[in-house]
Scaffold this active site. Sequence first.
Site, short mmCIF file in Angstrom:
data_model
loop_
_atom_site.label_atom_id
_atom_site.label_comp_id
_atom_site.label_asym_id
_atom_site.label_seq_id
_atom_site.Cartn_x
_atom_site.Cartn_y
_atom_site.Cartn_z
N HIS A 126 -34.25 12.81 1.96
CA HIS A 126 -33.96 13.28 0.60
C HIS A 126 -32.45 13.46 0.41
O HIS A 126 -31.88 12.97 -0.57
CB HIS A 126 -34.71 14.60 0.35
CG HIS A 126 -34.43 15.22 -0.99
ND1 HIS A 126 -35.41 15.38 -1.95
CD2 HIS A 126 -33.30 15.71 -1.55
CE1 HIS A 126 -34.86 15.94 -3.03
NE2 HIS A 126 -33.59 16.16 -2.80
N GLU A 127 -31.82 14.16 1.35
CA GLU A 127 -30.38 14.42 1.22
C GLU A 127 -29.57 13.13 1.35
O GLU A 127 -28.58 12.92 0.64
CB GLU A 127 -29.91 15.44 2.27
CG GLU A 127 -30.56 16.81 2.15
CD GLU A 127 -30.49 17.40 0.75
OE1 GLU A 127 -29.51 17.16 0.04
OE2 GLU A 127 -31.45 18.11 0.37
N HIS B 8 -29.14 11.17 -1.77
CA HIS B 8 -28.11 11.66 -2.70
C HIS B 8 -26.78 10.95 -2.49
O HIS B 8 -26.01 10.77 -3.43
CB HIS B 8 -27.88 13.17 -2.51
CG HIS B 8 -28.88 14.03 -3.22
ND1 HIS B 8 -29.01 14.02 -4.60
CD2 HIS B 8 -29.77 14.94 -2.77
CE1 HIS B 8 -29.95 14.89 -4.95
NE2 HIS B 8 -30.43 15.46 -3.86
N CYS C 285 -35.78 19.52 -5.92
CA CYS C 285 -34.36 19.20 -5.79
C CYS C 285 -33.57 20.13 -6.70
O CYS C 285 -33.94 20.31 -7.85
CB CYS C 285 -34.13 17.75 -6.19
SG CYS C 285 -32.41 17.23 -6.06
N LEU C 286 -32.51 20.72 -6.18
CA LEU C 286 -31.69 21.63 -6.99
C LEU C 286 -31.09 20.91 -8.20
O LEU C 286 -30.77 21.53 -9.19
CB LEU C 286 -30.57 22.24 -6.14
CG LEU C 286 -31.02 23.14 -4.98
CD1 LEU C 286 -29.81 23.61 -4.18
CD2 LEU C 286 -31.82 24.33 -5.48
N GLN D 246 -23.99 16.78 -5.22
CA GLN D 246 -24.65 17.80 -6.04
C GLN D 246 -23.71 18.91 -6.49
O GLN D 246 -24.05 19.69 -7.37
CB GLN D 246 -25.84 18.41 -5.28
CG GLN D 246 -26.96 17.43 -5.01
CD GLN D 246 -28.10 18.12 -4.30
OE1 GLN D 246 -28.11 18.24 -3.09
NE2 GLN D 246 -29.09 18.59 -5.06
N GLY E 50 -31.59 22.02 1.46
CA GLY E 50 -30.47 21.14 1.74
C GLY E 50 -29.60 20.99 0.50
O GLY E 50 -30.04 21.30 -0.61
#
Length: 148
Positions: free
Chosen positions: A133-134, A137, A91-92, A53, A48
Amino acid sequence: MLEVITVQNDPDHILRRQAERISDPTSPEMRTLVAEMIETMRREDGVGLAAPQIGRSVRLFVIETAGRVSVFFNPNIVSYSEETIMSEEGCLSVPGEFSMIDRSKRISMEYQDTDGKKKTFVAEDFLATVLQHEYDHLDGKLMIDRVR
Ligand code: ZN
């Protein structure tokens, strides 16, 4: 090519901001942004990617699970199960870190699709974890905040 913002390189603290609502998900600007986000998510091999991000503080994220891409504008998680599950997350924006995190096993999320239509999505297990999670953000939260 969009660069992913990481905690080590976020001079404007964009990962920590409350992202803005998107007034028109169907605008050409949003279509371009979604396409770029999908491309970036795939390049980085992520499950995702949320708009903050890549430096855009707006309420939008994309996910790809089981070969299927889904796009969520202005999401709002309206119910969380009391039952939780622990799973390992990465996580990226937090490269190289993987942590066990406890989240609701089931959620129900309202959102707008790429046509601006209001929809409801009910998810459980892995998919519920990815969505939570997304979603975090968009509220300036990172998985490292949830590690116990
Ligand atoms: Zn993340």
